[in-house]
Design a protein around this motif. Sequence first.
Motif, PDB file in Angstrom:
ATOM      1  N   PRO A  52       0.844  -1.210   0.000  1.00  0.00           N
ATOM      2  CA  PRO A  52       0.000   0.000   0.000  1.00  0.00           C
ATOM      3  C   PRO A  52       0.870   1.246   0.000  1.00  0.00           C
ATOM      4  O   PRO A  52       2.006   1.228   0.495  1.00  0.00           O
ATOM      5  N   TYR A  53       0.331   2.313  -0.536  1.00  0.00           N
ATOM      6  CA  TYR A  53       1.127   3.521  -0.782  1.00  0.00           C
ATOM      7  C   TYR A  53       0.353   4.742  -0.290  1.00  0.00           C
ATOM      8  O   TYR A  53      -0.870   4.822  -0.437  1.00  0.00           O
ATOM      9  N   VAL A  54       1.065   5.672   0.300  1.00  0.00           N
ATOM     10  CA  VAL A  54       0.445   6.916   0.749  1.00  0.00           C
ATOM     11  C   VAL A  54       1.400   8.069   0.455  1.00  0.00           C
ATOM     12  O   VAL A  54       2.617   7.928   0.530  1.00  0.00           O
ATOM     13  N   SER A  55       0.825   9.200   0.079  1.00  0.00           N
ATOM     14  CA  SER A  55       1.622  10.414  -0.136  1.00  0.00           C
ATOM     15  C   SER A  55       0.853  11.594   0.433  1.00  0.00           C
ATOM     16  O   SER A  55      -0.303  11.464   0.840  1.00  0.00           O
ATOM     17  N   GLY A  56       1.493  12.746   0.462  1.00  0.00           N
ATOM     18  CA  GLY A  56       0.839  13.933   0.993  1.00  0.00           C
ATOM     19  C   GLY A  56      -0.434  14.290   0.258  1.00  0.00           C
ATOM     20  O   GLY A  56      -1.349  14.888   0.830  1.00  0.00           O
ATOM     21  N   ASP A  57      -0.536  13.909  -1.012  1.00  0.00           N
ATOM     22  CA  ASP A  57      -1.720  14.241  -1.798  1.00  0.00           C
ATOM     23  C   ASP A  57      -2.952  13.459  -1.344  1.00  0.00           C
ATOM     24  O   ASP A  57      -4.081  13.893  -1.566  1.00  0.00           O
ATOM     25  N   PHE A  58      -2.746  12.287  -0.727  1.00  0.00           N
ATOM     26  CA  PHE A  58      -3.868  11.436  -0.346  1.00  0.00           C
ATOM     27  C   PHE A  58      -3.855  11.107   1.140  1.00  0.00           C
ATOM     28  O   PHE A  58      -4.466  10.130   1.561  1.00  0.00           O
ATOM     29  N   ILE A 141       3.330   7.714  10.254  1.00  0.00           N
ATOM     30  CA  ILE A 141       3.708   8.351   8.998  1.00  0.00           C
ATOM     31  C   ILE A 141       3.159   9.773   9.024  1.00  0.00           C
ATOM     32  O   ILE A 141       1.945   9.979   9.075  1.00  0.00           O
ATOM     33  N   ALA A 142       4.070  10.738   9.036  1.00  0.00           N
ATOM     34  CA  ALA A 142       3.692  12.153   9.027  1.00  0.00           C
ATOM     35  C   ALA A 142       3.862  12.693   7.621  1.00  0.00           C
ATOM     36  O   ALA A 142       4.925  12.564   7.017  1.00  0.00           O
ATOM     37  N   THR A 143       2.801  13.273   7.091  1.00  0.00           N
ATOM     38  CA  THR A 143       2.844  13.866   5.752  1.00  0.00           C
ATOM     39  C   THR A 143       2.393  15.313   5.835  1.00  0.00           C
ATOM     40  O   THR A 143       1.863  15.759   6.852  1.00  0.00           O
ATOM     41  N   GLU A 144       2.599  16.017   4.759  1.00  0.00           N
ATOM     42  CA  GLU A 144       2.298  17.436   4.737  1.00  0.00           C
ATOM     43  C   GLU A 144       1.329  17.715   3.598  1.00  0.00           C
ATOM     44  O   GLU A 144       1.721  17.814   2.441  1.00  0.00           O
ATOM     45  N   GLY A 145       0.042  17.789   3.925  1.00  0.00           N
ATOM     46  CA  GLY A 145      -0.959  18.188   2.943  1.00  0.00           C
ATOM     47  C   GLY A 145      -1.200  19.673   3.116  1.00  0.00           C
ATOM     48  O   GLY A 145      -0.289  20.489   2.980  1.00  0.00           O
ATOM     49  N   TYR A 146      -2.430  20.035   3.488  1.00  0.00           N
ATOM     50  CA  TYR A 146      -2.704  21.435   3.800  1.00  0.00           C
ATOM     51  C   TYR A 146      -2.135  21.804   5.169  1.00  0.00           C
ATOM     52  O   TYR A 146      -2.064  22.974   5.541  1.00  0.00           O
ATOM     53  N   ARG A 147      -1.734  20.779   5.939  1.00  0.00           N
ATOM     54  CA  ARG A 147      -1.089  20.960   7.242  1.00  0.00           C
ATOM     55  C   ARG A 147      -0.417  19.634   7.580  1.00  0.00           C
ATOM     56  O   ARG A 147      -0.494  18.664   6.840  1.00  0.00           O
ATOM     57  N   LEU A 148       0.282  19.580   8.717  1.00  0.00           N
ATOM     58  CA  LEU A 148       0.901  18.341   9.162  1.00  0.00           C
ATOM     59  C   LEU A 148      -0.182  17.330   9.509  1.00  0.00           C
ATOM     60  O   LEU A 148      -1.113  17.620  10.263  1.00  0.00           O
ATOM     61  N   LEU A 149      -0.078  16.138   8.935  1.00  0.00           N
ATOM     62  CA  LEU A 149      -1.047  15.072   9.172  1.00  0.00           C
ATOM     63  C   LEU A 149      -0.294  13.818   9.600  1.00  0.00           C
ATOM     64  O   LEU A 149       0.762  13.510   9.051  1.00  0.00           O
ATOM     65  N   ASN A 182      -1.447  15.609  15.225  1.00  0.00           N
ATOM     66  CA  ASN A 182      -2.664  16.038  14.524  1.00  0.00           C
ATOM     67  C   ASN A 182      -3.372  17.192  15.226  1.00  0.00           C
ATOM     68  O   ASN A 182      -4.427  17.633  14.784  1.00  0.00           O
ATOM     69  N   SER A 183      -2.794  17.678  16.304  1.00  0.00           N
ATOM     70  CA  SER A 183      -3.458  18.695  17.120  1.00  0.00           C
ATOM     71  C   SER A 183      -3.166  20.105  16.622  1.00  0.00           C
ATOM     72  O   SER A 183      -2.366  20.322  15.710  1.00  0.00           O
ATOM     73  N   GLN A 184      -3.819  21.066  17.276  1.00  0.00           N
ATOM     74  CA  GLN A 184      -3.577  22.475  16.955  1.00  0.00           C
ATOM     75  C   GLN A 184      -2.133  22.872  17.250  1.00  0.00           C
ATOM     76  O   GLN A 184      -1.594  23.786  16.621  1.00  0.00           O
ATOM     77  N   ILE A 185      -1.499  22.171  18.197  1.00  0.00           N
ATOM     78  CA  ILE A 185      -0.103  22.471  18.527  1.00  0.00           C
ATOM     79  C   ILE A 185       0.780  22.317  17.296  1.00  0.00           C
ATOM     80  O   ILE A 185       1.702  23.102  17.067  1.00  0.00           O
ATOM     81  N   SER A 186       0.510  21.296  16.488  1.00  0.00           N
ATOM     82  CA  SER A 186       1.354  21.047  15.312  1.00  0.00           C
ATOM     83  C   SER A 186       1.270  22.186  14.301  1.00  0.00           C
ATOM     84  O   SER A 186       2.172  22.378  13.495  1.00  0.00           O
ATOM     85  N   ARG A 187       0.165  22.944  14.335  1.00  0.00           N
ATOM     86  CA  ARG A 187       0.045  24.063  13.401  1.00  0.00           C
ATOM     87  C   ARG A 187       1.012  25.195  13.739  1.00  0.00           C
ATOM     88  O   ARG A 187       1.304  26.047  12.900  1.00  0.00           O
ATOM     89  N   LEU A 188       1.487  25.204  14.981  1.00  0.00           N
ATOM     90  CA  LEU A 188       2.458  26.224  15.381  1.00  0.00           C
ATOM     91  C   LEU A 188       3.871  25.846  14.947  1.00  0.00           C
ATOM     92  O   LEU A 188       4.748  26.701  14.898  1.00  0.00           O
ATOM     93  N   PHE A 189       4.072  24.571  14.642  1.00  0.00           N
ATOM     94  CA  PHE A 189       5.423  24.080  14.372  1.00  0.00           C
ATOM     95  C   PHE A 189       6.079  24.766  13.173  1.00  0.00           C
ATOM     96  O   PHE A 189       7.256  25.139  13.248  1.00  0.00           O
ATOM     97  N   PRO A 190       5.382  24.956  12.027  1.00  0.00           N
ATOM     98  CA  PRO A 190       6.032  25.667  10.910  1.00  0.00           C
ATOM     99  C   PRO A 190       6.505  27.063  11.288  1.00  0.00           C
ATOM    100  O   PRO A 190       7.576  27.505  10.840  1.00  0.00           O
ATOM    101  N   SER A 191       5.744  27.758  12.144  1.00  0.00           N
ATOM    102  CA  SER A 191       6.157  29.092  12.574  1.00  0.00           C
ATOM    103  C   SER A 191       7.418  29.015  13.428  1.00  0.00           C
ATOM    104  O   SER A 191       8.309  29.870  13.330  1.00  0.00           O
ATOM    105  N   VAL A 192       7.489  27.987  14.268  1.00  0.00           N
ATOM    106  CA  VAL A 192       8.688  27.791  15.080  1.00  0.00           C
ATOM    107  C   VAL A 192       9.891  27.524  14.180  1.00  0.00           C
ATOM    108  O   VAL A 192      10.989  28.049  14.403  1.00  0.00           O
TER     109      VAL A 192
END
Length: 301
Positions: A52-58, A141-149, A182-192
């Motif tokens: 099975p395969y997964v990417s940020g797009d899916f 598996i952490a991917t980057e779609g519209y945010r960290l997932l 997957n939390s709101q905390i992760s949304r701060l990570f790119p700014s950090v």
Amino acid sequence: MEISPKASSEESAQKNGLLHRLAVPEGGDSESLYLCEGLCKPVIIESELIYPYVSGDFSEKFAFNSSPYRFMLPYDLSDKGKRKECRIIPPEELKVRFPMAYGRILEFKNQFSHNNSPLESADYSVRGRKLLEYLNTPKIIATEGYRLLAVYDTSGSYVFENGCGIVLKDPGKYPYVTAVLNSQISRLFPSVCEYEMIYSSSVTPAVMKRFPIVFPEDRLTEDLITNVSDYLMFINRQKYAAGYGAANWLDELAVFYEQISDLLVVDTYLGDGIDPSFWMPLRKISTHMQEMWNLKAMRAF
């Protein structure tokens, strides 16, 4: 606790994505029939070589959504401690054991790459030993779609691209860490990262190692987050399995429990304590979820 990433999109990048990546025919349920985008035709590949395969797009949160692709790995994998020993199957052996895969690779080399020389292992090898060493090893598996997932790959069988694999020493911490990522905390990570002048993708191993994982002082809070994360994995699996026919209440339930998870994670990182009036409902939720999981476990047997 620091995250210990083990594989990344750069390490798992194949030399020719159209060779290793296979499209799943729409509505197809065969485990051997796929579409080769490079040759623009259906192909049959032995299922033993397909992953099975997964990417940020899916990618999605907590659970895997169905991907329109699979990944072909003509390798032999064997256990060697915590890691896997990997060996590329040489052409002469591949021809005997997996003639369908051999024929497709040879045809791909001849027609797509315009190379009529004899097939060599280098023609279908993949870059990145860590991708293979940690295949079939449970990981996030952490991917980057519209945010960290983040998704917990319990079987470890997924091949991923545009992401980072995370292996933890304590398997019991996977649901908690998945909830944090997957939390709101992760949304701060790119700014950090920008503040620290790190401008690469936030899901590379070098960057993910900087993501601090904080655990609550109260074990009850950690247990609640872990249980909620387990429940969100279960709900999302049901949603994705149902596809477009999924009931609206499943979405509402997922949103509700994500809000609870966010509340608890944010309080762990930033808060001074949750109002005691929240604890009684949360205890009831935890008890209810434990009963559901016990019932699910009994059904599995």
